[in-house]
Design an enzyme around this catalytic site. Structure first.
Site, PDB file in Angstrom:
ATOM      1  N   ARG A   1       0.851  -1.187   0.000  1.00 46.92           N
ATOM      2  CA  ARG A   1       0.000   0.000   0.000  1.00 46.92           C
ATOM      3  C   ARG A   1       0.888   1.239   0.000  1.00 46.92           C
ATOM      4  O   ARG A   1       1.959   1.258   0.605  1.00 46.92           O
ATOM      5  CB  ARG A   1      -0.902   0.026   1.247  1.00 46.92           C
ATOM      6  CG  ARG A   1      -2.049  -0.973   1.223  1.00 46.92           C
ATOM      7  CD  ARG A   1      -3.115  -0.597   0.193  1.00 46.92           C
ATOM      8  NE  ARG A   1      -4.263  -1.502   0.206  1.00 46.92           N
ATOM      9  CZ  ARG A   1      -4.408  -2.551  -0.598  1.00 46.92           C
ATOM     10  NH1 ARG A   1      -3.476  -2.850  -1.486  1.00 46.92           N
ATOM     11  NH2 ARG A   1      -5.494  -3.296  -0.521  1.00 46.92           N
TER      12      ARG A   1
ATOM     13  N   HIS B   1      -1.013   0.202  -9.730  1.00 57.11           N
ATOM     14  CA  HIS B   1      -1.671  -0.728  -8.778  1.00 57.11           C
ATOM     15  C   HIS B   1      -2.218  -1.951  -9.525  1.00 57.11           C
ATOM     16  O   HIS B   1      -3.421  -2.216  -9.530  1.00 57.11           O
ATOM     17  CB  HIS B   1      -2.792  -0.015  -8.003  1.00 57.11           C
ATOM     18  CG  HIS B   1      -3.173  -0.746  -6.741  1.00 57.11           C
ATOM     19  ND1 HIS B   1      -3.524  -0.107  -5.578  1.00 57.11           N
ATOM     20  CD2 HIS B   1      -3.249  -2.066  -6.452  1.00 57.11           C
ATOM     21  CE1 HIS B   1      -3.811  -0.996  -4.643  1.00 57.11           C
ATOM     22  NE2 HIS B   1      -3.644  -2.214  -5.153  1.00 57.11           N
TER      23      HIS B   1
END
Ligand code: NAP
Ligand code: GLV
Length: 306
Positions: free
Chosen positions: A221, A269
């Site tokens: 993250r 991502h």
């Protein structure tokens, strides 16, 4: 049985069709405000209103591995949160991390640069003994990545909260062993969940303990990384580069210094995507197991946050 779907940033119709086809006896629908109470929900980053309107939900199936977006919400006390348990993600993560490690270790960017100038030039082979890979987080994804790197004869070490016994992997546990782990990790791969304990873990104090020339790969993250600290350590040469798949703000804003940095590789991502068919099959088999009173894997411990 009633199943409701509430997935932001997702085309929900194929999820509806897939779940309904696999569970013809269930009533499956896409959530709208004021809908009746459901038994199970399939979600990605739902609004707080959704949870407030579903106080008797038995199970919240998250269509990702990381549950940090859910942990920021008030979840009904009787609801269990279930994360995706691999469902085709770990092999993707292994592909991504092995690619990033091999690209840097074998200096493919340097060869591409030389080739573009028509230059036939060799580089001295690097020794794997000098490039151990440290993996922060030895869960489902971290262990698969470790096995894949071992197949290329990399020395792999891992750090986790609880002690592990993984063949061929030197393991380190908890805050007390973090420094020993960092000082021997020439590649550092972050595969931790985002929790209050792991936020900002990729900071100056920790990254500067890596050997000089270390390379960072963050696939967990964005909030694990203190962005200014990475830029400063690249400037001093303490770090040789980074591959980043996740960011504090996604999409990464236009003009962000990471986009044009010559030693940072940015991907959107995408290192391990949710695979819809595999995920639906996993969720359906868990709903069936629960309805027969069996235990299931992937239940999130809300007190740990992952
Ligand atoms: P997991 O199976 O829950 O593994 C998490 C690992 O982190 C475990 O080994 C755990 O230790 C360790 N850990 C957690 N908190 C820690 C702490 N405070 N100190 C030390 N170790 C700690 O999760 P996973 O399925 O491997 O996924 C990991 C993360 O990858 C997800 O949470 C998500 O954020 C990220 N992810 C990213 C993508 C992408 O496309 N970029 C895709 C999927 C997942 P224990 O083993 O002792 O519990
Ligand atoms: C993706 O980032 C996930 O957590 O599954």
């Amino acid at each position: 049985m009633k199943i409701t779907i509430c997935c932001t940033d997702t085309n929900q119709q194929p999820w509806l069709a897939g779940l309904q086809a696999a569970l013809p006896q269930a009533h499956v629908s896409i959530w709208s405000p004021s809908d009746p109470q459901a038994d199970h929900a399939v979600v990605w980053a739902p609004p707080q209103q959704f949870l407030d309107e579903q106080p008797a939900l038995k199970t919240l199936f998250n269509i990702g591995a990381g549950v940090d977006a859910l942990m920021a919400l008030r979840i009904p006390a009787s609801t269990q949160v279930v994360r995706l348990d691999d469902a085709g993600m770990s092999v993707q993560m292994a592909e991504y991390v092995c690619h990033a490690v091999l690209r840097h270790f074998r200096e493919f960017d340097g060869y591409a640069h030389d080739a573009a100038q028509g230059r036939w030039s060799y580089r001295k082979p690097r020794r794997k003994a000098q490039w151990p890979v440290g993996i922060l987080g030895m869960g489902i994804l971290g262990q698969r990545v470790a096995r894949s790197l071992q197949a290329f004869d990399f020395k792999v070490q891992g750090w986790s909260r609880s002690a592990k016994d993984i063949p061929g992997v030197q393991t380190y546990t908890g805050a007390a062993q973090l420094a020993d782990f960092l000082k021997t990790s020439k590649f550092l791969v972050c595969l931790l969940p985002l929790t209050p304990h792991t936020e900002n873990i990729l900071c100056q104090a920790n990254l500067s303990q890596l050997p000089v020339g270390a390379y960072l790969i963050n696939v967990a993250r964005g909030a694990h990384l203190v962005e200014a600290d990475l830029l400063a350590l690249l400037d001093t040469g303490h770090l040789s580069g980074a591959t980043l798949d996740v960011f504090r703000q996604e999409p990464l804003p236009e003009g962000h210094p990471f986009w044009a940095h010559p030693r940072i590789t940015v991907t959107p991502h995408t290192s391990a995507r949710t695979l819809r068919d595999e995920s639906i099959a996993q969720i359906v088999s868990k709903i069936e197991a629960l309805s027969q009173g069996h235990a299931i894997r992937g239940v999130v411990d809300l007190s740990r946050g992952y």
